[in-house]
Design a protein around this motif. Structure first.
Motif, mmCIF file in Angstrom:
data_model
loop_
_atom_site.group_PDB
_atom_site.id
_atom_site.type_symbol
_atom_site.label_atom_id
_atom_site.label_comp_id
_atom_site.label_asym_id
_atom_site.label_seq_id
_atom_site.Cartn_x
_atom_site.Cartn_y
_atom_site.Cartn_z
ATOM 1 N N HIS A 123 12.218 0.168 -2.674
ATOM 2 C CA HIS A 123 11.897 0.931 -3.892
ATOM 3 C C HIS A 123 10.636 1.758 -3.697
ATOM 4 O O HIS A 123 10.585 2.923 -4.080
ATOM 5 C CB HIS A 123 11.713 -0.037 -5.067
ATOM 6 N N LEU A 124 9.627 1.149 -3.057
ATOM 7 C CA LEU A 124 8.378 1.855 -2.841
ATOM 8 C C LEU A 124 8.585 3.059 -1.923
ATOM 9 O O LEU A 124 8.072 4.163 -2.181
ATOM 10 C CB LEU A 124 7.351 0.895 -2.229
ATOM 11 N N GLU A 125 9.365 2.861 -0.868
ATOM 12 C CA GLU A 125 9.625 3.967 0.062
ATOM 13 C C GLU A 125 10.410 5.086 -0.620
ATOM 14 O O GLU A 125 10.181 6.268 -0.356
ATOM 15 C CB GLU A 125 10.373 3.441 1.288
ATOM 16 N N GLU A 126 11.310 4.699 -1.532
ATOM 17 C CA GLU A 126 12.089 5.714 -2.265
ATOM 18 C C GLU A 126 11.181 6.518 -3.191
ATOM 19 O O GLU A 126 11.302 7.747 -3.270
ATOM 20 C CB GLU A 126 13.181 5.007 -3.076
ATOM 21 N N VAL A 127 10.273 5.834 -3.877
ATOM 22 C CA VAL A 127 9.364 6.505 -4.789
ATOM 23 C C VAL A 127 8.431 7.457 -4.043
ATOM 24 O O VAL A 127 8.109 8.560 -4.514
ATOM 25 C CB VAL A 127 8.555 5.468 -5.588
ATOM 26 N N MET A 128 7.986 7.023 -2.843
ATOM 27 C CA MET A 128 6.999 7.798 -2.104
ATOM 28 C C MET A 128 7.624 8.924 -1.287
ATOM 29 O O MET A 128 6.906 9.798 -0.801
ATOM 30 C CB MET A 128 6.219 6.880 -1.165
ATOM 31 N N LEU A 143 0.838 -1.199 0.000
ATOM 32 C CA LEU A 143 0.000 0.000 0.000
ATOM 33 C C LEU A 143 0.870 1.245 0.000
ATOM 34 O O LEU A 143 1.976 1.247 0.551
ATOM 35 C CB LEU A 143 -0.892 0.037 1.242
ATOM 36 N N ALA A 144 0.329 2.312 -0.567
ATOM 37 C CA ALA A 144 0.925 3.646 -0.467
ATOM 38 C C ALA A 144 -0.194 4.656 -0.644
ATOM 39 O O ALA A 144 -1.022 4.516 -1.558
ATOM 40 C CB ALA A 144 2.012 3.858 -1.521
ATOM 41 N N ASP A 145 -0.265 5.614 0.247
ATOM 42 C CA ASP A 145 -1.300 6.648 0.194
ATOM 43 C C ASP A 145 -2.702 6.053 0.092
ATOM 44 O O ASP A 145 -3.561 6.571 -0.629
ATOM 45 C CB ASP A 145 -1.061 7.600 -0.983
ATOM 46 N N GLY A 146 -2.925 4.947 0.794
ATOM 47 C CA GLY A 146 -4.256 4.359 0.845
ATOM 48 C C GLY A 146 -4.666 3.597 -0.389
ATOM 49 O O GLY A 146 -5.830 3.224 -0.536
ATOM 50 N N ARG A 147 -3.706 3.338 -1.277
ATOM 51 C CA ARG A 147 -3.996 2.596 -2.513
ATOM 52 C C ARG A 147 -3.121 1.348 -2.596
ATOM 53 O O ARG A 147 -2.006 1.324 -2.069
ATOM 54 C CB ARG A 147 -3.741 3.468 -3.750
ATOM 55 N N LEU A 148 -3.610 0.345 -3.318
ATOM 56 C CA LEU A 148 -2.818 -0.840 -3.618
ATOM 57 C C LEU A 148 -1.932 -0.514 -4.809
ATOM 58 O O LEU A 148 -2.424 -0.241 -5.906
ATOM 59 C CB LEU A 148 -3.747 -2.018 -3.938
ATOM 60 N N VAL A 149 -0.602 -0.523 -4.610
ATOM 61 C CA VAL A 149 0.304 -0.055 -5.658
ATOM 62 C C VAL A 149 1.211 -1.137 -6.217
ATOM 63 O O VAL A 149 1.866 -0.934 -7.239
ATOM 64 C CB VAL A 149 1.166 1.124 -5.151
ATOM 65 N N ASP A 150 1.276 -2.294 -5.548
ATOM 66 C CA ASP A 150 2.161 -3.349 -6.030
ATOM 67 C C ASP A 150 1.775 -4.645 -5.341
ATOM 68 O O ASP A 150 1.090 -4.637 -4.309
ATOM 69 C CB ASP A 150 3.622 -3.009 -5.721
ATOM 70 N N SER A 151 2.202 -5.762 -5.901
ATOM 71 C CA SER A 151 1.959 -7.049 -5.254
ATOM 72 C C SER A 151 2.980 -8.066 -5.746
ATOM 73 O O SER A 151 3.546 -7.928 -6.837
ATOM 74 C CB SER A 151 0.541 -7.566 -5.536
ATOM 75 N N LEU A 152 3.233 -9.049 -4.922
ATOM 76 C CA LEU A 152 4.056 -10.202 -5.277
ATOM 77 C C LEU A 152 3.203 -11.443 -5.061
ATOM 78 O O LEU A 152 2.731 -11.679 -3.943
ATOM 79 C CB LEU A 152 5.304 -10.271 -4.396
#
Length: 250
Positions: free
Chosen positions: A244-249, A220-229
């Motif tokens: 990577h997600l934390e870097e992008v956000m 999750l990021a900003d209340g949305r589903l943004v990626d999955s494995l």
């Protein structure tokens, strides 16, 4: 493994959750769509403030969504009264938290029996002992929480959560207060519940090692589903995705 021709244990359709109003409104979930299939183990990850805990609370019926629809074991919860929602949670939802939340004055056996008694059902002979046996604590049935280690207390909490055979077990950072060995044992028990008993588990965690025990990891990021494995993933792969997600956000 997902059970064929079985509806999802929990489904969120366009779920939003906003706290406050006007300029002070904070959107914790933003039109979120996610399905937790029956008989699967899903880990939920994301940066701090991404909506992980809010997702768990709404999906479990602990908090009502501002918009969208939450369906637990085939029952839409939006239109339920508080009493009906409480009954549904008691019968179909289990909880394990970072804080074990055991009642200090009760024995391990009494803590495990509590959900059954709250649901108005007297435990069957041997039912509670058998559940404690599944988590390796049958010989600790008469011990109170203060006489148990942290790992043992969390295992009692798992037995308590599973005794009603819920449609879904929600775990919120279940290893966060434990040492490494106790944490591994808790994760092994959650994995076994899925593999041996077709239990559905949804676990919020920040730990890639814990998430690696799941069948699927959703981010999750900003209340949305943004990626999955999907499928079993190693802790390193999960850690790379998280970084990577934390870097992008950021």
């Amino acid at each position: 493994m997902t059970r064929a021709n079985t509806p999802p244990a929990v489904e969120l359709r366009g779920v939003s959750k906003t706290y406050g109003s006007g300029e002070r409104a904070v959107t914790a979930l933003n039109a979120l769509d996610v399905v937790f299939p029956a008989g699967t183990f899903t880990a939920v990850m994301g940066p701090s403030g991404s909506g992980k805990s809010t997702l768990l609370h709404c999906a479990a019926g602990l908090d009502r969504a501002t918009g969208g629809e939450v369906i637990i074991d085939g029952t839409p919860v939006g239109g339920l009264s508080e009493r009906a929602l409480t009954r549904l949670r008691r019968a179909r939802v289990g909880f394990v938290f970072q804080a074990f939340n055991l009642i200090a004055a009760l024995t391990a056996a009494q803590n495990v029996a509590l959900p059954l008694r709250l649901a108005g059902r007297k435990p069957e002979p041997g039912e509670v002992t058998a559940m404690l046996g599944e988590v390796g604590l049958a010989d600790r049935a008469g011990h109170r929480p203060g006489e148990l280690s942290g790992g043992q207390q969390q295992r009692v909490a798992i037995a308590r959560a599973l005794v009603t055979r819920p449609a879904v077990l929600f775990a919120d950072e279940p290893t966060g207060a434990l040492d490494a060995a106790s944490g591994r044992e808790v994760l092994r028990l959650l994995r076994a519940a899925v593999d041996r008993h077709d239990q559905t588990v949804v676990m919020v965690t920040h730990d890639p090692f814990a998430a690696a025990h799941a069948d699927r990891v959703v981010f999750l990021a900003d209340g949305r589903l943004v990626d999955s494995l999907d499928g079993p993933s190693g802790a390193q792969e999960i850690a790379v995705r998280t970084a990577h997600l934390e870097e992008v956000m950021s």
